[in-house]
Design a protein around this motif. Structure first.
Motif, PDB file in Angstrom:
ATOM      1  N   THR A   8       0.814  -1.211   0.000  1.00  0.00           N
ATOM      2  CA  THR A   8       0.000   0.000   0.000  1.00  0.00           C
ATOM      3  C   THR A   8       0.852   1.268   0.000  1.00  0.00           C
ATOM      4  N   GLU A  51      -2.362  -7.278 -13.174  1.00  0.00           N
ATOM      5  CA  GLU A  51      -2.276  -7.230 -11.725  1.00  0.00           C
ATOM      6  C   GLU A  51      -3.098  -8.346 -11.110  1.00  0.00           C
ATOM      7  N   GLY A  52      -2.666  -8.808  -9.952  1.00  0.00           N
ATOM      8  CA  GLY A  52      -3.421  -9.761  -9.164  1.00  0.00           C
ATOM      9  C   GLY A  52      -3.338  -9.375  -7.699  1.00  0.00           C
ATOM     10  N   VAL A  53      -4.077 -10.075  -6.874  1.00  0.00           N
ATOM     11  CA  VAL A  53      -4.026  -9.886  -5.431  1.00  0.00           C
ATOM     12  C   VAL A  53      -2.945 -10.798  -4.870  1.00  0.00           C
ATOM     13  N   ARG A  93      -1.378 -12.442  -1.539  1.00  0.00           N
ATOM     14  CA  ARG A  93      -1.678 -12.761  -0.137  1.00  0.00           C
ATOM     15  C   ARG A  93      -0.626 -13.718   0.403  1.00  0.00           C
ATOM     16  N   LEU A 119      -2.098 -16.215  -4.785  1.00  0.00           N
ATOM     17  CA  LEU A 119      -2.342 -15.130  -5.736  1.00  0.00           C
ATOM     18  C   LEU A 119      -3.612 -15.420  -6.516  1.00  0.00           C
ATOM     19  N   PRO A 151      -8.093 -10.029  -9.393  1.00  0.00           N
ATOM     20  CA  PRO A 151      -8.939  -9.190  -8.543  1.00  0.00           C
ATOM     21  C   PRO A 151     -10.425  -9.499  -8.645  1.00  0.00           C
ATOM     22  N   ASP A 204      -6.458 -10.317   2.899  1.00  0.00           N
ATOM     23  CA  ASP A 204      -6.137  -9.347   1.858  1.00  0.00           C
ATOM     24  C   ASP A 204      -5.658  -8.076   2.556  1.00  0.00           C
ATOM     25  N   TRP A 258      -2.037  -5.805  -0.849  1.00  0.00           N
ATOM     26  CA  TRP A 258      -0.866  -6.020  -1.679  1.00  0.00           C
ATOM     27  C   TRP A 258      -1.271  -6.553  -3.046  1.00  0.00           C
ATOM     28  N   ARG A 259      -0.464  -6.224  -4.066  1.00  0.00           N
ATOM     29  CA  ARG A 259      -0.733  -6.664  -5.430  1.00  0.00           C
ATOM     30  C   ARG A 259       0.519  -7.307  -6.023  1.00  0.00           C
ATOM     31  N   VAL A 311       2.279  -7.920  -9.885  1.00  0.00           N
ATOM     32  CA  VAL A 311       2.268  -7.462 -11.267  1.00  0.00           C
ATOM     33  C   VAL A 311       3.148  -8.414 -12.073  1.00  0.00           C
TER      34      VAL A 311
END
Length: 227
Positions: free
Chosen positions: A53, A100-102, A104, A197, A200, A216, A219-220, A222
């Motif tokens: 973030t 992009e993805g999430v 975790r 991962l 979104p 969650d 964080w992302r 790339v």
């Protein structure tokens, strides 16, 4: 997250990307020879990044470092998505696109009941989608037939990523979350960070992650994907 787990996560991300954490919460572009080497499945990924973030690290091949830095210029974390086409072109050519993805991770996988058994990837019951993972995979069998499974993306000795698939007829029964938690506990017991991962907009995967102990935190991840 404990101090030990924090340090282990930092070691994994440093090995995976080439540097971690980003200094002073900035957006940093770094060179890593891993961006020209085969990954867990034998494929080369010329750009990988992890964004928090407040900052992030984008990892590119050594010979593309200056081009990627020029493409980013003074771009801030908030404005980064608008620079993706230029960064993709600098790293992978015009055919590449950044997605992009999430991102975790967990220090405490959920204490859910086990739902599967570990089998070598060459076992006849293991479906083709699990073959690229190698090693042992976690599968749920019913009447001797596969209905759900987990593979581990073994990025490096300090970090492994969980991937799960459930057959349509076995969905909605809590198998995925139990398998993910079971696999995560095994990875953690082996001394590695376990990550998860997902896209979104993959809400089903997000629910599995939350239920199995992967929060969650904004964080992302790339990565450069083929067009």
């Amino acid at each position: 997250m404990t101090d030990d787990h924090d340090a282990l996560l930092a070691r994994h991300l440093s090995a995976w990307l080439g540097a971690w954490p980003p200094p002073d919460g900035t957006l940093q572009v770094v060179a890593s020879p891993r961006r020209v080497q085969p990954g867990w499945d034998g494929r080369v990924r010329p750009l990988i990044g992890v964004l928090t973030t407040s900052g992030g690290v984008l990892s590119v091949p050594p010979d593309r470092l200056e081009g990627a830095r020029r493409a980013l210029g003074a771009v801030t974390l908030e404005d980064l998505p608008g620079a993706y086409p230029a960064v993709a072109a600098a790293v992978g050519g015009p055919a590449g696109r950044l997605v992009e993805g999430v991102f975790r991770w967990t220090a405490q996988p959920a204490a859910l009941p086990d739902a599967g058994e570990w089998r070598p990837v060459g076992d006849p019951v293991v479906p083709p989608w699990l073959h690229p993972f190698g090693g042992d995979v976690l599968v749920t069998l019913r009447h001797g037939r596969y209905v759900a499974g987990v593979g581990l993306k073994r990025h490096d000795p300090t970090g492994q990523e969980v991937a799960v698939v459930t057959e349509p007829e076995a969905r909605g029964q809590g198998l995925a979350r139990r398998l993910v938690a079971q696999a995560a506990r095994r990875v953690a017991a082996g001394g590695a960070v376990v990550t998860y991962l997902h896209a979104p907009d993959n809400h089903a995967s997000a629910r599995v992650a939350e239920a199995s102990g992967f929060p969650d935190l904004g964080w992302r991840v790339v990565s450069l994907a083929p067009a």
